[in-house]
Structures are given as C-alpha cells and as structure tokens.
Motif scaffolding. Structure first.
Motif: not given
Length: 207
Positions: A61, A64-65, A81, A83
């Motif tokens: 998380s 990603r964030d 997608s 990464r």
C-alpha cells in the motif's frame, strides 16, 4: 524524458553522485529523501543502456500510494499495471516485501530501498546486494530512511561494509534535519515542528 529542473541540496547531491557502492540517506521530514532516490534511479537508467533496477518498500500500500505516485509526479513517467517504468531501454521495477522471492533470479544493475527503517533486519538489503551482477551497470545500492534507533542501518554506519580485498569501506552516509531545508519549506510547517519540540520531543528528535 524531459530534464528535471532541480536544485539539489548537499545531502541529496552526495547521495546521488557519490561513487560509493552503497549509499544511505537518513534524514528528517521534509528533506527530499524520496526525490533523491528517484533521481538516483533515473540517473542509473539513463547512464547505462538496458539497465534494470528495483525500488523496494516493505508494504504494497505504501509502494502504491506513496512511492509510485511520487515517481510519476517528479518524472512525468507513468508506472504501468505491472509496476514498471521505462526510461529509454532501461527498466525500473517497484516491488514490496512479499515479492522478494521473485527478485532472486534477477540480474540487477542497481536497487533502492525507501523507508529502510520499516525493515526489521538487513536481510532484504543483502538479498538485493546479492542480485547486483548486471553487466554495464554501476551495481550500486541506495537506501533512504528516517532515524529508528540502533537498527540495521545504524549498525552498517557503525561497522561499515568493507571490501574484503582492499579493506576499504564501500558505504557512504548522508543526513539532514528539517531545519536544514527550512529555506524552501512552508513557514507554518516549520512552526509546527517547533510545536512538536515542546509537546512531543521524542517524535521531534526522531523525525
């Protein structure tokens, strides 16, 4: 990619351009650690053709964030997608702790660890170290972190990573406080740090 117009602070410049094999930036809130790591990765990707690097963080998380969003903001490059981000013919991957086993067979040219203090030990650092075998690359490691007591980063700074042939240290360490960057930070943010000094000195001292 378009050139980034950035004026580096001394701790960022040292972290990016020092010739040491392993570079550590342990500094406080608001000192541009993530920007320095991203610029180091971009430099590695542009300087060496067909390079492969990974930016690693403990939690998916947070990767990603925070990490990926910061990378896209600073570089203007979209992370797909899977990464992964392309810079010329080089590739930067973004991975987290649960994917460490998937990195075991990769020939990396460089790696970066964001928020290294989140890791409980030096295991991931030395596993990534063991992947640095790509031809035509610097084979360097970069770690950014906040302070967190006598953890694995502190111990590396105290003991060093030593070349067994020459006896020379292979690691370089940089640091900065929030106040070192006060000329470009909002005044109210600096004031809020001064409030912490009185109301929560343990947090003030660490961050």
């Amino acid at each position: 990619m378009e050139p980034l117009n950035v004026t580096l602070k001394p701790w960022q410049d040292g972290f990016i351009f020092d010739e040491a094999k392993f570079k550590f930036l342990k500094s406080a809130w608001g000192t541009g650690k993530t920007l320095a790591l991203i610029l180091a990765g971009v430099r590695e990707s542009e300087e060496y053709r067909n390079n492969l690097g990974v930016i690693f963080r403990k939690e998916f998380s947070d990767l990603r964030d925070s990490t990926i969003k910061d990378f896209e903001k600073y570089t203007g490059i979209t992370v797909n997608s899977s990464r992964e981000a392309k810079i010329g013919d080089s590739l930067i991957m973004f991975r987290h702790l649960e994917e460490m086993n998937n990195i075991q067979n990769m020939n990396l040219g460089w790696f970066g660890i964001e928020q290294g203090e989140e890791l409980d030990s030096n295991d991931q650092f030395f596993k990534l170290h063991g992947r640095l075998r790509r031809d035509n690359s610097s084979r360097r490691g970069y770690v950014i972190s906040n302070a967190n007591g006598h953890n694995w980063i502190y111990k590396i700074k105290q003991n060093g990573i030593v070349d067994p042939k020459t006896g020379q240290r292979l690691d370089a360490h940089y640091s900065a406080t929030t106040l070192d960057n006060s000329d470009i930070l909002p005044e109210d943010f600096i004031n809020s740090m001064m409030i912490l000094e009185k109301s929560k000195p343990s947090i003030f001292k660490r961050f």
